[in-house]
Motif scaffolding. Structure first.
Motif, mmCIF file in Angstrom:
data_model
loop_
_atom_site.group_PDB
_atom_site.id
_atom_site.type_symbol
_atom_site.label_atom_id
_atom_site.label_comp_id
_atom_site.label_asym_id
_atom_site.label_seq_id
_atom_site.Cartn_x
_atom_site.Cartn_y
_atom_site.Cartn_z
ATOM 1 N N VAL A 204 0.791 -1.349 0.058
ATOM 2 C CA VAL A 204 -0.008 0.119 -0.105
ATOM 3 C C VAL A 204 0.846 1.310 0.045
ATOM 4 O O VAL A 204 0.671 2.174 -0.855
ATOM 5 C CB VAL A 204 -1.134 0.022 1.053
ATOM 6 N N ASN A 206 3.890 1.516 -1.060
ATOM 7 C CA ASN A 206 4.575 1.644 -2.420
ATOM 8 C C ASN A 206 3.425 2.334 -3.430
ATOM 9 O O ASN A 206 3.896 2.975 -4.136
ATOM 10 C CB ASN A 206 4.810 0.190 -3.092
ATOM 11 N N ALA A 207 2.343 1.804 -3.214
ATOM 12 C CA ALA A 207 1.085 2.280 -4.231
ATOM 13 C C ALA A 207 1.111 3.919 -4.162
ATOM 14 O O ALA A 207 0.676 4.494 -4.875
ATOM 15 C CB ALA A 207 -0.108 1.631 -4.158
ATOM 16 N N MET A 208 1.370 4.077 -2.616
ATOM 17 C CA MET A 208 0.819 5.583 -2.396
ATOM 18 C C MET A 208 2.194 6.499 -2.988
ATOM 19 O O MET A 208 1.968 7.530 -3.445
ATOM 20 C CB MET A 208 0.888 5.841 -0.724
ATOM 21 N N ILE A 209 3.347 5.818 -2.706
ATOM 22 C CA ILE A 209 4.450 6.639 -3.416
ATOM 23 C C ILE A 209 4.538 6.791 -4.818
ATOM 24 O O ILE A 209 4.779 7.989 -5.320
ATOM 25 C CB ILE A 209 5.718 5.777 -2.885
ATOM 26 N N CYS A 210 4.027 5.835 -5.358
ATOM 27 C CA CYS A 210 3.905 5.861 -6.959
ATOM 28 C C CYS A 210 2.885 6.873 -7.359
ATOM 29 O O CYS A 210 2.843 7.327 -8.348
ATOM 30 C CB CYS A 210 3.211 4.683 -7.741
ATOM 31 N N ARG A 211 1.783 7.265 -6.560
ATOM 32 C CA ARG A 211 1.081 8.368 -6.881
ATOM 33 C C ARG A 211 1.410 9.813 -6.143
ATOM 34 O O ARG A 211 0.644 10.706 -5.836
ATOM 35 C CB ARG A 211 -0.095 7.844 -6.407
ATOM 36 N N GLY A 212 2.957 9.963 -5.809
ATOM 37 C CA GLY A 212 3.289 10.955 -5.586
ATOM 38 C C GLY A 212 3.239 11.275 -3.994
ATOM 39 O O GLY A 212 3.253 12.548 -3.545
ATOM 40 N N PHE A 213 2.867 10.409 -3.268
ATOM 41 C CA PHE A 213 2.627 10.559 -1.599
ATOM 42 C C PHE A 213 4.149 11.246 -1.008
ATOM 43 O O PHE A 213 5.112 10.486 -1.396
ATOM 44 C CB PHE A 213 2.210 9.219 -1.054
ATOM 45 N N ARG A 214 4.044 12.190 -0.181
ATOM 46 C CA ARG A 214 5.193 12.594 0.487
ATOM 47 C C ARG A 214 4.942 13.064 1.786
ATOM 48 O O ARG A 214 5.546 13.743 2.420
ATOM 49 C CB ARG A 214 5.768 13.885 -0.220
ATOM 50 N N LEU B 57 10.935 1.772 -6.605
ATOM 51 C CA LEU B 57 10.547 1.186 -5.399
ATOM 52 C C LEU B 57 11.571 0.086 -5.037
ATOM 53 O O LEU B 57 11.507 -0.277 -3.850
ATOM 54 C CB LEU B 57 8.886 0.499 -5.606
ATOM 55 N N PHE B 89 -1.199 -1.534 -9.899
ATOM 56 C CA PHE B 89 -0.706 -2.694 -8.945
ATOM 57 C C PHE B 89 -1.502 -3.919 -9.380
ATOM 58 O O PHE B 89 -2.653 -3.738 -9.708
ATOM 59 C CB PHE B 89 -0.644 -2.347 -7.391
ATOM 60 N N ASP B 94 -4.489 -3.039 -2.646
ATOM 61 C CA ASP B 94 -3.240 -2.106 -2.459
ATOM 62 C C ASP B 94 -3.435 -0.596 -2.949
ATOM 63 O O ASP B 94 -2.899 0.205 -2.487
ATOM 64 C CB ASP B 94 -1.976 -2.881 -2.927
ATOM 65 N N ASN B 111 -1.710 15.337 -4.368
ATOM 66 C CA ASN B 111 -0.071 15.343 -4.037
ATOM 67 C C ASN B 111 0.582 16.066 -5.146
ATOM 68 O O ASN B 111 1.981 16.268 -4.955
ATOM 69 C CB ASN B 111 0.379 13.675 -4.192
ATOM 70 N N MET B 159 -3.886 11.194 -12.544
ATOM 71 C CA MET B 159 -2.476 12.064 -12.445
ATOM 72 C C MET B 159 -2.029 12.475 -13.999
ATOM 73 O O MET B 159 -0.976 12.934 -14.024
ATOM 74 C CB MET B 159 -1.415 11.272 -11.772
#
Lengths: 252, 242
Positions: A204, A206-214, B57, B89, B94, B111, B159
């Motif tokens: 989860v 990782n999925a958030m990071i991929c959508r630009g989560f900071r 990642l 994914f 997830d 974001n 996005m």
């Protein structure tokens, strides 16, 4: 599912501002928790019941939700009358029940049920996510609110995972007994859930990071206070205040 | 093809988890704008790992990686990669972590620094474009498997990426949802790499199919169409051959 709003969406309470509902439920609970006079407690219980009914919640559902707290209360009833010092009331064999003990158990029962009814009215008439957003608007730390959301969101996923594992045990003939094999199997089950939960959390993330989560989370909801909210708030605040006055002015 | 359109350029990328044999060994891949690549390979052959390396990642152990003409190694440099490349994914659970569909789809745009109104606006438009209008206030965990998949896709499309990396998007979908996904993907004006085990599906929406073999990518530019003659235990049911 496990937690769900069950109120009719056309009830008056459903449309109240969730922030008002939370504040009222909080004040009410605090007041009932510190009150001791029966007049006050019974008035609170009565108002709890009235509010619950006006929310249009099925009685069956209410009873179902009252079961856990009342199961706990049964134990209080088993012990309190006999362990509390006071005036003799009745006796079973060599055990003596006291008047004070019974009264205390009674008080606690009314208190818990009154508070529970209020909380049921709150959660049953408000979508769980609205409660989360409202808590945020009331100044609850963002991280706690997000934790609340994540817990709710993934409780379901983890529960499904648990059900899958239990089923896979069942179809292979697993029957819980009081032996080492059972304990071991349950330990594996819990361990597996933990490991899977951890893996899930990483995916989860990782999925958030991929959508630009900071590290920053945003909320989309905004609430507005209507006239009905103000009236409901004044009414309930007045009632709670009245309970307080009743509790502390007249001593018996 | 000109180098301006070279979007992903992997050279001799190796990757392995500590204590086990490498998953990828000197893998090279050139991905150009307008490419639509299908990627096949057995389970555990490193397809998903490759996607995760592209998104930053996972860190490759050796080799060089250039995306949009720039070498990327540091976390900061992946910000742009993640903005322009959307990864779908394998497990929609997830991807969808927000309470409601609208909040989840708006998460990415927020974001990226959009205002709340802009984010809501683009989320609504994206949902609409996928025929998901009216899903805004649905609770994410209550969606069906197919709906979850389409909403996941919406969270990424919101996005406005230039490239999609799709990790088995059809896994577990029924024929109807699959057909819907096919029509969505073929109507998108986007390049993508798509992992799938379903050759029919790959034929339908990709231009070339690569396979993972020996920890590397083998390109199979001209997909050969050939005929099968086989008996059908379920021949009674209508079905299609490509």
């Amino acid at each position: 599912m496990m937690i769900e709003e069950i109120s009719g969406s056309d009830s008056f309470i459903y449309h109240l501002d969730p922030r008002i509902k939370i504040i009222i439920a909080f004040l009410f609970s605090a007041m009932v928790a510190v009150s001791n006079r029966f007049v006050v407690l019974i008035a609170a219980l009565a108002v709890g019941i009235i509010i619950l009914f006006s929310a249009g919640i099925q009685i069956k559902e209410v009873f179902k939700r009252l079961i856990p707290v009342n199961t706990l209360l049964i134990f209080l009833w088993l012990f309190l009358p006999f362990t509390f010092a006071g005036e003799h009331l009745f006796s079973i064999g060599s055990l003596t029940g006291t008047r004070e003990g019974v009264l205390l158990a009674f008080r606690i029962t009314i208190k818990s049920n009154a508070i529970m009814l209020m909380l049921i009215a709150l959660t049953a008439s408000t979508p769980i996510f609205t409660i989360g957003h409202a808590m945020h608007q009331l100044g609850m730390p963002k991280k706690l609110v997000q934790l609340f959301f994540f817990t709710y969101r993934y409780l379901h996923v983890i529960y499904k995972e648990y059900a899958r594992l239990v089923n896979s045990m069942k179809i292979r003939g697993f029957k819980p007994k009081t032996d080492l094999h059972t304990y071991k199997s349950y330990a594996h089950l819990v361990g597996m859930l933990l490991v899977r939960g951890f893996d899930r959390s990483q995916r989860v993330h990782n999925a958030m990071i991929c959508r630009g989560f900071r590290g920053k989370l945003y909320s989309l909801s905004s609430f507005s206070i209507s006239r009905a909210d103000v009236i409901a708030f004044i009414l309930m605040a007045g009632f709670i205040l009245m309970l307080g006055i009743l509790e502390w002015t007249q001593t018996t | 093809m000109d180098t301006n359109n070279l979007i992903i350029n992997l050279q001799d990328i190796s990757f392995g988890y500590p204590g086990s044999p490498p998953v990828l060994d000197k893998l090279s891949l050139k991905f150009f704008r307008y490419d639509r690549i299908g990627l096949m390979g057995p389970n555990g052959s490193g397809k998903t790992t490759l996607f995760h390396i592209i998104m930053g990642l996972l860190k490759h152990t050796s080799g060089s990686m250039e995306i949009f003409g720039k070498p990327v190694t540091k976390e900061k440099e992946f910000d742009e990669v993640r903005r322009k490349i959307g990864l779908l994914f394998q497990d929609a659970d997830d991807q969808l972590f927000s309470p409601t569909v609208l909040e989840d789809v708006a998460f990415g745009p927020l974001n990226l620094g959009m205002s709340r109104d802009e984010a809501v606006d683009i989320a609504k438009r994206t949902l609409e474009s996928l025929d998901l209008a009216g899903f805004e206030d649905r609770v994410t965990y209550k969606l069906s498997g197919g709906e979850k998949r389409l909403v996941s896709l919406a969270t990424i499309l919101a996005m406005e990426p230039e490239i999609l990396l799709l990790d088995e998007p059809t896994a577990g979908l029924d024929d109807k949802t699959k057909a819907r996904l096919i029509s969505i993907l073929s109507n998108l004006d986007l390049s993508f790499i798509l992992i799938s085990h379903e050759i029919d599906f790959l034929f339908e929406i990709t231009d070339s199919i690569y396979t993972m073999e020996n920890k590397r990518i083998v390109s199979d530019k001209e997909a050969h169409l050939h005929q099968h003659i086989h008996s059908h235990p379920h021949g009674l049911y209508t079905h299609k051959h490509k």
